[in-house]
Each structure stands twice: as C-alpha cells, then as structure tokens.
Design a protein around this motif. Structure first.
Motif, PDB file in Angstrom:
ATOM      1  N   GLY A 187      46.115  31.131  44.575  1.00 31.87           N
ATOM      2  CA  GLY A 187      46.909  32.335  44.799  1.00 31.87           C
ATOM      3  C   GLY A 187      47.970  32.092  45.853  1.00 31.87           C
ATOM      4  O   GLY A 187      48.021  31.036  46.484  1.00 31.87           O
ATOM      5  N   GLN A 231      43.793  38.164  50.156  1.00 36.26           N
ATOM      6  CA  GLN A 231      42.995  37.237  49.343  1.00 36.26           C
ATOM      7  C   GLN A 231      41.513  37.355  49.674  1.00 36.26           C
ATOM      8  O   GLN A 231      40.668  37.294  48.780  1.00 36.26           O
ATOM      9  CB  GLN A 231      43.461  35.793  49.579  1.00 36.26           C
ATOM     10  CG  GLN A 231      44.900  35.522  49.200  1.00 36.26           C
ATOM     11  CD  GLN A 231      45.144  35.552  47.689  1.00 36.26           C
ATOM     12  OE1 GLN A 231      44.648  36.422  46.986  1.00 36.26           O
ATOM     13  NE2 GLN A 231      45.937  34.631  47.204  1.00 36.26           N
ATOM     14  N   SER A 279      46.353  36.721  41.390  1.00 38.27           N
ATOM     15  CA  SER A 279      46.882  37.471  42.527  1.00 38.27           C
ATOM     16  C   SER A 279      46.060  38.742  42.699  1.00 38.27           C
ATOM     17  O   SER A 279      45.616  39.350  41.716  1.00 38.27           O
ATOM     18  CB  SER A 279      48.354  37.831  42.293  1.00 38.27           C
ATOM     19  OG  SER A 279      48.786  38.764  43.266  1.00 38.27           O
TER      20      SER A 279
END
Length: 200
Positions: free
Chosen positions: A113, A120, A85
């Motif tokens: 994720g 991201q 993450s």
C-alpha cells in the motif's frame, strides 16, 4: 364419462407442453453458459511484462524493516503481491478473498500500500492482517506501474512475473493461477485467441 376423458386429454396436453418448455429452457441455459466468457484479471499495458523478471525493489514494511520486494526467492514457489488501499472499498471487500485464496493455493501473500502509516495500521487491525507482510510506500507500486486498485502480481521463485492484473473477486485471483498453469498471459488473451480462431 365424456368430461373425464376430456379432462385427461387436457392434462396430458398440459404435461407435454410443460416438458417442451422445460427442454427449451434447458437449451437456452446451455447456450447462455457457452456465451458467457470466464472472467479473469484485467491486465493493464504498463509495468513489467508477464514472463519477464520482476524488479527487485528495496522497500519498507509498515514496521520500518528494510525488505526487497520482487526478485528471486528460492524457498517460495509462488508469491502474490496484493496492492490495496485503506480508502478503496473494493480492496476491503477483496482482502478476505485474497487471504483465503493464498491459503488454499499455498501462495505467499504480501500486501502493498501507499498510505499514511496510521491509516494502514487501521486497515490491518480491521482486516486481521497482523500475520502478513505489509509494505507501505510508493516504491513497489511505481516499479510495477500500478495505476488502479486492487491489483495483483503473481511471481515464482525465480522472480518471474507469471501473471498480473486488476482484480476485484476471488475468481479474478484464481484466474492468475489458471493463466500461469495454461501458459498464457491472461484468461482474456486465451478467450481472444479462441474468438479469432472461431472467426477465421
């Protein structure tokens, strides 16, 4: 003359004392080394079991491409699913080690994720992950019942889960391969069995 002899005797006594202290220190280091167990990935109780088949999970890459995560992949001997993450400091610290580990062990590395796509993309840019497949969405994490991060799952070509667990260092990642090569679920299991045998 007498003072010289006394000085020589004292010097030899000091040298002998230092040698004895050095030998005692070396012994204690050896004892400590024997008592410190090797660290390994910490396996959690949830999710598909080690030795079982990994679920084949329909998912999407960050670019929106449909992919299947898990299941068999005949041309890829070893695959590592790395759950991370952008908001996890441990994950950010471990990603370079995961990349290095995957290269050295010839493992196909996929990052998984479940964050905002823009977040991201920031992680990918910051960590230089443009050449890796990055899955974004809750499906894969739910299928493998990942509760904490960073988490890794090692799969073979048949889609069998070879090992898995919480990881926070390269040593933990390497323990996944070691556990697979030793035919055990985790390094902790192996150590636990040794302790049981020693206590019997």
């Amino acid at each position: 003359m007498t003072a010289l002899i006394v000085g020589q005797v004292l010097s030899w006594l000091v040298i002998i004392a230092l040698v004895v202290a050095l030998l005692a220190l070396a012994r204690q280091v050896g004892v400590l080394h024997m008592r410190v167990a090797p660290a390994g990935a910490l396996q959690t109780s949830g999710g598909p079991a080690v030795g079982g088949k990994a679920p084949a999970v329909p998912a999407h890459t960050l670019e929106g491409k449909d992919v299947i995560v898990g299941g068999p992949a005949k041309d890829v001997p070893l695959r590592l699913l790395m759950f991370v993450s952008a908001t996890c400091p441990l994950c950010k610290g471990l990603i370079p080690a995961a990349r290095s580990f995957a290269k050295d062990e010839r493992v196909e590395l996929t990052f998984v994720g479940d964050d905002d796509a823009q977040v991201q993309r920031g992680l990918i840019a910051a960590q230089g992950l443009e050449n890796y497949r990055f899955i974004n969405g809750p499906e894969v994490g739910q299928a493998f019942e990942v509760g904490k991060l960073p988490y890794a799952v090692l799969l073979d070509a048949e889609g069998t889960i070879l090992s898995k667990g919480l990881v926070n260092s390269r040593e933990h990642l390497e323990s996944l391969v070691v556990a697979h090569e030793m035919g055990i679920a985790t390094v902790q299991d192996y150590i636990g069995k040794l302790k049981t045998v020693a206590a019997a």
